[in-house]
Motif scaffolding. Structure first.
Motif, PDB file in Angstrom:
ATOM      1  N   VAL A 157       0.863  -1.188   0.000  1.00 49.38           N
ATOM      2  CA  VAL A 157       0.000   0.000   0.000  1.00 49.38           C
ATOM      3  C   VAL A 157       0.892   1.229   0.000  1.00 49.38           C
ATOM      4  N   ALA A 174      -6.438   8.714   3.205  1.00 50.77           N
ATOM      5  CA  ALA A 174      -5.668   9.651   2.371  1.00 50.77           C
ATOM      6  C   ALA A 174      -4.184   9.661   2.732  1.00 50.77           C
ATOM      7  N   THR A 208      -2.633  10.226   8.877  1.00 47.97           N
ATOM      8  CA  THR A 208      -1.965   9.674  10.063  1.00 47.97           C
ATOM      9  C   THR A 208      -0.537   9.262   9.728  1.00 47.97           C
TER      10      THR A 208
HETATM   11  P1  ADP Z   1      -5.759   8.563   7.096  1.00 53.92           P
HETATM   12  O1  ADP Z   1      -5.123   8.948   8.388  1.00 53.92           O
HETATM   13  O2  ADP Z   1      -5.876   9.706   6.135  1.00 53.92           O
HETATM   14  O3  ADP Z   1      -7.041   7.851   7.280  1.00 53.92           O
HETATM   15  P2  ADP Z   1      -3.703   6.550   6.970  1.00 53.92           P
HETATM   16  O4  ADP Z   1      -2.372   7.220   6.996  1.00 53.92           O
HETATM   17  O5  ADP Z   1      -4.196   5.963   8.248  1.00 53.92           O
HETATM   18  O6  ADP Z   1      -4.765   7.543   6.351  1.00 53.92           O
HETATM   19  O7  ADP Z   1      -3.675   5.390   5.884  1.00 53.92           O
HETATM   20  C1  ADP Z   1      -3.240   5.600   4.546  1.00 53.92           C
HETATM   21  C2  ADP Z   1      -3.255   4.268   3.822  1.00 53.92           C
HETATM   22  O8  ADP Z   1      -2.237   3.440   4.366  1.00 53.92           O
HETATM   23  C3  ADP Z   1      -4.551   3.499   3.975  1.00 53.92           C
HETATM   24  O9  ADP Z   1      -4.755   2.780   2.785  1.00 53.92           O
HETATM   25  C4  ADP Z   1      -4.271   2.558   5.147  1.00 53.92           C
HETATM   26  O10 ADP Z   1      -5.072   1.421   5.085  1.00 53.92           O
HETATM   27  C5  ADP Z   1      -2.813   2.244   4.915  1.00 53.92           C
HETATM   28  N1  ADP Z   1      -2.092   1.945   6.169  1.00 53.92           N
HETATM   29  C6  ADP Z   1      -1.941   2.771   7.229  1.00 53.92           C
HETATM   30  N2  ADP Z   1      -1.215   2.182   8.196  1.00 53.92           N
HETATM   31  C7  ADP Z   1      -0.885   0.956   7.709  1.00 53.92           C
HETATM   32  C8  ADP Z   1      -0.133  -0.137   8.229  1.00 53.92           C
HETATM   33  N3  ADP Z   1       0.438  -0.076   9.440  1.00 53.92           N
HETATM   34  N4  ADP Z   1      -0.012  -1.239   7.450  1.00 53.92           N
HETATM   35  C9  ADP Z   1      -0.575  -1.305   6.252  1.00 53.92           C
HETATM   36  N5  ADP Z   1      -1.295  -0.314   5.693  1.00 53.92           N
HETATM   37  C10 ADP Z   1      -1.452   0.804   6.421  1.00 53.92           C
END
Ligand code: ADP
Ligand code: ADP
Length: 232
Positions: free
Chosen positions: A20, A44, A47
């Motif tokens: 991803v 997006a 985080t």
């Molecule tokens: P937001 O905070 O905008 O909702 P995130 O940064 O949490 O976005 O996530 C961005 C993308 O990365 C999403 O597709 C999420 O599922 C993926 N993702 C986030 N953390 C992890 C992780 N630890 N392992 C795999 N995929 C992740």
């Protein structure tokens, strides 16, 4: 020198078919003494961006600077020290220690680092956040809004280069959430701190000086002095 910035930040989780790409070349500025909001839909990359910028997660490529220091160039121990002393964190999962008083929760980062609070700064933070008459309260008896304010005080007590807040009003009702935004503004306007906030809420984002729009791991737009309508 305060503030933080990222240059060409890319973050890929996993490998192969299941990889991803959460961030894809993200260059953003979190200017000193300003309130910057990162907005975008769930997934997006908000985080992930905050975690990388705060040194909690390592980007796949690209650079992060906090107060002019490049995080990737630091040995582990120096990174840990910078994170502890130069970065403030207010995350939703950031729980207070319930059995401890408000006062002890606020000074916890200093206690863990074996440092004494700068009294003048500590008292100013407590006053600006309106926590002066709650210092002796046990934290488990605080309302959600009060607890989040104490978490903000704890993030500010080290006088960090930048405070990162991930959905700081996310668990609060709308009135209390709006109040939390007011305290983040006070951290910038009255204490001269730098704040970077992730949110999906346009009303919250409109309280910031600058809004960075993230979509699919890319910066889609940057807007200064936004109105709520701009952010919708
Ligand atoms: P937001 O905070 O905008 O909702 P995130 O940064 O949490 O976005 O996530 C961005 C993308 O990365 C999403 O597709 C999420 O599922 C993926 N993702 C986030 N953390 C992890 C992780 N630890 N392992 C795999 N995929 C992740
Ligand atoms: P947000 O609400 O900011 O998107 P989430 O509740 O989705 O955050 O994610 C919480 C935690 O789970 C974060 O540490 C994030 O990195 C991790 N995470 C998010 N998506 C995934 C995923 N697809 N796989 C593994 N971990 C993930």
């Amino acid at each position: 020198e305060g503030g933080a910035r990222t240059v060409g930040l890319t973050k890929v989780y996993g490998t192969g078919d299941t990889a991803v790409r959460a961030l894809n070349g993200v260059t953003v500025e979190f200017p000193a003494e300003r309130f910057t909001a990162v907005v975008g839909p769930s997934g997006a990359g908000k985080t992930t961006l905050l975690h990388c910028a705060a040194g909690l997660d390592t980007p796949t490529s690209g650079k992060v600077y906090v107060g002019g220091t490049e995080l990737g160039a630091l040995p582990d121990r120096a990174l840990t020290r910078l994170r502890r002393e130069r970065v403030g964190l207010v995350f939703r999962s950031d729980n207070l220690v319930p059995a401890m008083t408000v006062a002890d929760n606020i000074t916890l980062p200093l206690t863990l680092a074996g440092r004494r609070p700068d009294r003048v700064w500590h008292d100013l933070v407590v006053r600006v956040l309106g926590l002066g008459n709650r210092l002796r309260h046990r934290s488990e008896r605080l309302s959600g809004g009060q607890a989040q304010r104490v978490a903000l005080a704890r993030a500010l007590v080290t006088r960090p280069r930048i405070v990162f807040a991930d959905e700081p009003a996310g668990d609060l009702d709308s009135r209390t959430g709006a109040e939390m935004l007011t305290f983040l503004r006070r951290a910038v306007d009255d204490l001269g701190q730098t704040v970077a906030m992730a949110t999906h809420d346009p009303v919250a984002a409109a309280r910031a000086d600058t809004v960075v729009f993230l979509a699919d791991g890319r910066v889609a737009d940057v807007m200064h002095r936004p109105t709520v309508a701009d952010v919708l």
